[in-house]
Write a protein that holds these residues in place. Structure first.
Motif, PDB file in Angstrom:
ATOM      1  N   MET A   1     135.557  57.770 -12.317  1.00 35.98           N
ATOM      2  CA  MET A   1     134.988  59.057 -11.943  1.00 35.98           C
ATOM      3  C   MET A   1     133.814  58.851 -11.004  1.00 35.98           C
ATOM      4  O   MET A   1     133.331  57.723 -10.847  1.00 35.98           O
ATOM      5  N   ALA A   2     133.387  59.937 -10.382  1.00 38.71           N
ATOM      6  CA  ALA A   2     132.215  59.906  -9.515  1.00 38.71           C
ATOM      7  C   ALA A   2     131.289  61.051  -9.914  1.00 38.71           C
ATOM      8  O   ALA A   2     131.742  62.158 -10.180  1.00 38.71           O
TER       9      ALA A   2
ATOM     10  N   ARG B   1     122.122  62.919  -0.825  1.00 36.10           N
ATOM     11  CA  ARG B   1     123.250  62.807  -1.740  1.00 36.10           C
ATOM     12  C   ARG B   1     123.100  61.471  -2.465  1.00 36.10           C
ATOM     13  O   ARG B   1     122.862  60.443  -1.849  1.00 36.10           O
ATOM     14  N   PHE B   2     123.275  61.532  -3.787  1.00 42.05           N
ATOM     15  CA  PHE B   2     123.199  60.313  -4.609  1.00 42.05           C
ATOM     16  C   PHE B   2     124.458  60.289  -5.458  1.00 42.05           C
ATOM     17  O   PHE B   2     124.695  61.196  -6.264  1.00 42.05           O
ATOM     18  N   THR B   3     125.283  59.258  -5.268  1.00 44.81           N
ATOM     19  CA  THR B   3     126.566  59.184  -5.955  1.00 44.81           C
ATOM     20  C   THR B   3     126.649  57.914  -6.783  1.00 44.81           C
ATOM     21  O   THR B   3     126.256  56.842  -6.330  1.00 44.81           O
TER      22      THR B   3
ATOM     23  N   SER C   1     123.611  50.172  -4.316  1.00 47.66           N
ATOM     24  CA  SER C   1     123.308  49.141  -5.307  1.00 47.66           C
ATOM     25  C   SER C   1     124.043  47.874  -4.934  1.00 47.66           C
ATOM     26  O   SER C   1     125.051  47.896  -4.228  1.00 47.66           O
ATOM     27  N   SER C   2     123.528  46.764  -5.412  1.00 50.92           N
ATOM     28  CA  SER C   2     124.085  45.463  -5.042  1.00 50.92           C
ATOM     29  C   SER C   2     125.399  45.171  -5.749  1.00 50.92           C
ATOM     30  O   SER C   2     126.032  44.180  -5.466  1.00 50.92           O
ATOM     31  N   GLY C   3     125.802  46.017  -6.671  1.00 48.02           N
ATOM     32  CA  GLY C   3     127.036  45.775  -7.402  1.00 48.02           C
ATOM     33  C   GLY C   3     126.848  44.889  -8.613  1.00 48.02           C
ATOM     34  O   GLY C   3     127.801  44.451  -9.227  1.00 48.02           O
ATOM     35  N   SER C   4     125.582  44.615  -8.991  1.00 50.13           N
ATOM     36  CA  SER C   4     125.327  43.749 -10.137  1.00 50.13           C
ATOM     37  C   SER C   4     125.616  44.467 -11.453  1.00 50.13           C
ATOM     38  O   SER C   4     125.765  43.830 -12.484  1.00 50.13           O
ATOM     39  N   GLU C   5     125.694  45.795 -11.410  1.00 46.92           N
ATOM     40  CA  GLU C   5     126.009  46.550 -12.616  1.00 46.92           C
ATOM     41  C   GLU C   5     127.523  46.587 -12.784  1.00 46.92           C
ATOM     42  O   GLU C   5     128.238  47.056 -11.915  1.00 46.92           O
ATOM     43  N   THR C   6     128.020  46.093 -13.902  1.00 45.62           N
ATOM     44  CA  THR C   6     129.455  46.069 -14.135  1.00 45.62           C
ATOM     45  C   THR C   6     129.982  47.489 -14.263  1.00 45.62           C
ATOM     46  O   THR C   6     129.483  48.275 -15.042  1.00 45.62           O
ATOM     47  N   GLY C   7     130.981  47.813 -13.468  1.00 45.68           N
ATOM     48  CA  GLY C   7     131.630  49.103 -13.556  1.00 45.68           C
ATOM     49  C   GLY C   7     130.897  50.245 -12.894  1.00 45.68           C
ATOM     50  O   GLY C   7     131.295  51.396 -13.061  1.00 45.68           O
ATOM     51  N   LYS C   8     129.820  49.968 -12.131  1.00 41.43           N
ATOM     52  CA  LYS C   8     129.071  51.025 -11.450  1.00 41.43           C
ATOM     53  C   LYS C   8     128.743  50.607 -10.031  1.00 41.43           C
ATOM     54  O   LYS C   8     128.440  49.448  -9.780  1.00 41.43           O
ATOM     55  N   GLN C   9     128.782  51.579  -9.141  1.00 35.38           N
ATOM     56  CA  GLN C   9     128.303  51.372  -7.785  1.00 35.38           C
ATOM     57  C   GLN C   9     127.548  52.630  -7.394  1.00 35.38           C
ATOM     58  O   GLN C   9     127.998  53.731  -7.668  1.00 35.38           O
TER      59      GLN C   9
END
Length: 167
Positions: free
Chosen positions: A155-156, A145-147, A125-133
């Motif tokens: 957490m992951a 694998r999708f993380t 992901s481009s990192g546009s989601e706050t707090g998520k990658q």
């Protein structure tokens, strides 16, 4: 006699350089820009299938991949359990290894940047989601694998499964 001739040729060749700023107070024309969709709204569904032929008569450089993915296992950090998580991965590649993608599941659709090399897809992901990658890896044999990495709380979540070309 050769020196004045060389100097004259050099002066004539340099004249366009000196003339570049002939109108310093003249306004430049407005720059044209394309309006891009907001983060997460990549219009990959609107891109028609690629049907062109490379200039040398071979296959086209650009490719489109549409994959259905099923993940049998979900792990939250170190705890794993069965999962039925599913989604669809669409990748549009420029043929040079760089690609744009889209992941769609029943709850959301996200835009991804990707690299496609020798049948392996590595998308994030481009990192546009706050707090998520997000990171999605699909090997040539379909193993995937999708993380999702979260920051609050840290957490992951990792999904283990496979992807195959959608039918």
């Amino acid at each position: 006699m050769k020196f004045p001739l060389i100097a004259a040729v050099a002066l004539i060749a340099a004249l366009p350089v000196f003339a570049q700023d002939a109108a310093p107070d003249e306004a430049l024309p407005p720059a044209e820009t394309d309006i891009l969709p907001p983060g997460g709204d990549a219009p990959v569904d609107e891109i028609p299938p690629i049907a062109d032929v490379a200039p040398d008569g071979g296959s086209p450089d650009a490719t489109a991949i549409d994959m259905a993915c099923t993940f049998e296992t979900e792990c939250n950090d170190a705890e794993c359990a069965s999962s039925g998580y599913q989604g669809r991965l669409t990748i549009i590649s420029d043929g040079a290894g760089l690609a744009e993608g889209e992941w769609a599941d029943p709850s959301e659709t996200i835009s991804l940047s990707a690299i496609v090399t020798n049948g392996t897809v590595l998308a994030s992901s481009s990192g546009s989601e706050t707090g998520k990658q997000r990171l999605l890896t699909v090997l040539p044999d379909g193993k995937a694998r999708f993380t999702t990495h979260l920051t609050d709380p840290i957490m992951a979540i990792t999904y283990i499964g496979s992807c195959e070309v959608a039918k």
